[in-house]
Motif scaffolding. Structure first.
Motif, PDB file in Angstrom:
ATOM      1  N   THR A   1       0.868  -1.176   0.000  1.00 56.74           N
ATOM      2  CA  THR A   1       0.000   0.000   0.000  1.00 56.74           C
ATOM      3  C   THR A   1       0.899   1.218   0.000  1.00 56.74           C
ATOM      4  N   ASP A   2       0.607   2.161  -0.905  1.00 56.75           N
ATOM      5  CA  ASP A   2       1.431   3.356  -0.993  1.00 56.75           C
ATOM      6  C   ASP A   2       0.595   4.505  -1.542  1.00 56.75           C
ATOM      7  N   THR A   3       1.011   5.713  -1.210  1.00 51.47           N
ATOM      8  CA  THR A   3       0.348   6.902  -1.736  1.00 51.47           C
ATOM      9  C   THR A   3       1.202   7.492  -2.841  1.00 51.47           C
ATOM     10  N   ILE A   4       0.562   7.720  -3.974  1.00 57.34           N
ATOM     11  CA  ILE A   4       1.239   8.259  -5.143  1.00 57.34           C
ATOM     12  C   ILE A   4       0.882   9.737  -5.248  1.00 57.34           C
ATOM     13  N   PRO A   5       1.896  10.621  -5.277  1.00 50.24           N
ATOM     14  CA  PRO A   5       1.593  12.048  -5.431  1.00 50.24           C
ATOM     15  C   PRO A   5       0.992  12.314  -6.811  1.00 50.24           C
ATOM     16  N   SER A   6       0.194  13.364  -6.912  1.00 53.45           N
ATOM     17  CA  SER A   6      -0.502  13.676  -8.166  1.00 53.45           C
ATOM     18  C   SER A   6       0.452  13.779  -9.359  1.00 53.45           C
ATOM     19  N   GLU A   7       1.678  14.250  -9.121  1.00 52.05           N
ATOM     20  CA  GLU A   7       2.650  14.396 -10.213  1.00 52.05           C
ATOM     21  C   GLU A   7       2.997  13.055 -10.861  1.00 52.05           C
ATOM     22  N   LYS A   8       2.884  11.948 -10.098  1.00 48.81           N
ATOM     23  CA  LYS A   8       3.181  10.622 -10.643  1.00 48.81           C
ATOM     24  C   LYS A   8       1.895   9.831 -10.893  1.00 48.81           C
ATOM     25  N   ALA A   9       0.757  10.549 -10.820  1.00 48.96           N
ATOM     26  CA  ALA A   9      -0.536   9.921 -11.095  1.00 48.96           C
ATOM     27  C   ALA A   9      -1.120  10.578 -12.349  1.00 48.96           C
ATOM     28  N   TYR A  10      -2.125  11.421 -12.173  1.00 48.56           N
ATOM     29  CA  TYR A  10      -2.760  12.062 -13.325  1.00 48.56           C
ATOM     30  C   TYR A  10      -2.345  13.512 -13.496  1.00 48.56           C
ATOM     31  N   GLY A  11      -1.289  13.919 -12.816  1.00 51.23           N
ATOM     32  CA  GLY A  11      -0.747  15.256 -12.985  1.00 51.23           C
ATOM     33  C   GLY A  11      -1.494  16.302 -12.179  1.00 51.23           C
ATOM     34  N   PRO A  12      -1.006  17.534 -12.247  1.00 49.33           N
ATOM     35  CA  PRO A  12      -1.634  18.625 -11.502  1.00 49.33           C
ATOM     36  C   PRO A  12      -2.956  19.038 -12.156  1.00 49.33           C
ATOM     37  N   TYR A  13      -3.789  19.695 -11.378  1.00 46.19           N
ATOM     38  CA  TYR A  13      -5.009  20.288 -11.913  1.00 46.19           C
ATOM     39  C   TYR A  13      -4.603  21.575 -12.613  1.00 46.19           C
ATOM     40  N   VAL A  14      -4.965  21.719 -13.883  1.00 45.25           N
ATOM     41  CA  VAL A  14      -4.536  22.848 -14.690  1.00 45.25           C
ATOM     42  C   VAL A  14      -5.741  23.758 -14.986  1.00 45.25           C
ATOM     43  N   GLU A  15      -5.719  24.959 -14.413  1.00 48.39           N
ATOM     44  CA  GLU A  15      -6.831  25.908 -14.598  1.00 48.39           C
ATOM     45  C   GLU A  15      -7.052  26.251 -16.070  1.00 48.39           C
ATOM     46  N   GLU A  16      -5.983  26.254 -16.869  1.00 49.02           N
ATOM     47  CA  GLU A  16      -6.100  26.592 -18.284  1.00 49.02           C
ATOM     48  C   GLU A  16      -6.904  25.548 -19.064  1.00 49.02           C
ATOM     49  N   MET A  17      -7.176  24.395 -18.449  1.00 49.58           N
ATOM     50  CA  MET A  17      -7.970  23.358 -19.106  1.00 49.58           C
ATOM     51  C   MET A  17      -9.461  23.499 -18.783  1.00 49.58           C
ATOM     52  N   VAL A  18      -9.809  24.587 -18.116  1.00 49.79           N
ATOM     53  CA  VAL A  18     -11.208  24.906 -17.850  1.00 49.79           C
ATOM     54  C   VAL A  18     -11.603  25.996 -18.844  1.00 49.79           C
ATOM     55  N   LEU A  19     -12.621  25.715 -19.637  1.00 46.71           N
ATOM     56  CA  LEU A  19     -13.007  26.610 -20.719  1.00 46.71           C
ATOM     57  C   LEU A  19     -14.443  27.091 -20.540  1.00 46.71           C
ATOM     58  N   GLU A  20     -14.655  28.378 -20.768  1.00 40.44           N
ATOM     59  CA  GLU A  20     -16.003  28.925 -20.786  1.00 40.44           C
ATOM     60  C   GLU A  20     -16.362  29.139 -22.249  1.00 40.44           C
TER      61      GLU A  20
END
Length: 142
Positions: A60-79
């Protein structure tokens, strides 16, 4: 035994949880996940967990977001203006859509806000920006 290494095809059972302990995926009630270590398609942190394990080992281990699905990127939110969508679309928050780029690539998005003139779309992976905890059981090295 040397354990699993890059290039080995492995079969694992796993359970993935987010920080509050909510399970987001598990192979426990289906066939084990089969993949080749070092090939794309499986998040890097998950692969790193399996390296060195032997059949029958559990971890059992915890994987940081950088080695999982990456950071949440605000620029990927579009209006987007509502008139850019088909007239027969009845958009709702939580609805999943697929956008097609001019190069043919399909991008999955989630509707996060709807108002009279715009629809807000989030193209981030649902687990982006989250640290993930996995319980992994190595079933076999093929």
């Amino acid at each position: 035994m040397a354990g699993a290494k890059d290039g080995d095809k492995v079969r694992v059972h796993y359970t993935g949880k987010v920080e509050d302990g909510t399970v987001f995926d598990s192979s426990k009630n289906r066939d084990p996940l089969e993949f080749t270590l070092g090939e794309s398609g499986i998040i890097p942190g998950f692969q790193e967990m399996v390296v060195g394990m032997n059949p029958g080992d559990s971890k059992t281990d915890t994987i940081p977001s950088e080695k999982a699905y990456g950071p949440y990127v605000e620029e990927m939110v579009l209006e987007v203006e509502r008139d850019k969508f088909p007239e027969d679309l009845d958009p709702e928050v939580g609805q999943h859509l697929q956008l097609s780029r001019s190069d043919g690539q399909v991008i999955p998005v989630l509707i996060t806000r709807v108002d009279e003139s715009t629809i807000t779309l989030d193209a981030n992976h649902p687990l982006a920006g989250k640290d993930l905890t996995f319980e992994v059981d190595l079933v076999e090295i093929l």
